[in-house]
Design a protein around this motif. Structure first.
Motif, PDB file in Angstrom:
ATOM      1  N   ASN A  47       0.807  -1.227   0.000  1.00 24.49           N
ATOM      2  CA  ASN A  47       0.000   0.000   0.000  1.00 24.49           C
ATOM      3  C   ASN A  47       0.832   1.266   0.000  1.00 24.49           C
ATOM      4  O   ASN A  47       0.449   2.250  -0.646  1.00 24.49           O
ATOM      5  CB  ASN A  47      -0.945   0.015   1.202  1.00 24.49           C
ATOM      6  N   HIS A  48       1.947   1.277   0.713  1.00 24.83           N
ATOM      7  CA  HIS A  48       2.672   2.530   0.908  1.00 24.83           C
ATOM      8  C   HIS A  48       3.965   2.633   0.119  1.00 24.83           C
ATOM      9  O   HIS A  48       4.321   3.726  -0.308  1.00 24.83           O
ATOM     10  CB  HIS A  48       2.935   2.740   2.403  1.00 24.83           C
ATOM     11  N   ARG A  93      -6.309  -1.234   1.272  1.00 25.32           N
ATOM     12  CA  ARG A  93      -6.090  -0.261   2.359  1.00 25.32           C
ATOM     13  C   ARG A  93      -7.060  -0.504   3.504  1.00 25.32           C
ATOM     14  O   ARG A  93      -6.698  -0.385   4.674  1.00 25.32           O
ATOM     15  CB  ARG A  93      -6.211   1.155   1.832  1.00 25.32           C
TER      16      ARG A  93
END
Length: 106
Positions: A47-48, A93
């Motif tokens: 996700n990041h 997320r």
């Protein structure tokens, strides 16, 4: 998605020019296949580090679709791909948030 787009490009007679960074792909596959890495760590990295903010990450696909005037099939394929990927990344997320939730920790 890759197979669908590859087929469409072949139908249009386009030449393949894209290449993949196999060393990066191998490292990512090894990381995500590692049973010693938690699902939360995998989601967090994906996700990041890999995706980041999904809206701008996939915005270029929508912009490309918007520039296609005559090939309705390809334009809609790109739009659907963008929507599908945005939906998936939003869901991932949410799953990360659920794994981080205090109720889950208890």
């Amino acid at each position: 998605h890759a197979r669908v787009f590859d087929k469409r490009m072949t139908e249009l007679g386009a030449e393949r020019k894209a290449t993949l960074d196999e060393s990066r792909g191998a490292e990512i596959r090894t990381y995500f296949a590692d049973p010693n890495v938690s699902d939360l760590d995998k989601l967090t990295r994906f996700n990041h580090e890999i995706i980041g903010d999904p809206e701008p990450f996939f915005a270029e696909i929508g912009a490309l679709a918007d520039r296609i005037a005559d090939d309705v099939e390809s334009r809609e394929m790109l739009r659907l791909f963008q929507q599908d990927e945005l939906s998936t990344t939003r869901w991932l997320r949410e799953m990360e948030d659920k794994l981080r939730s205090p109720a889950r920790a208890a």
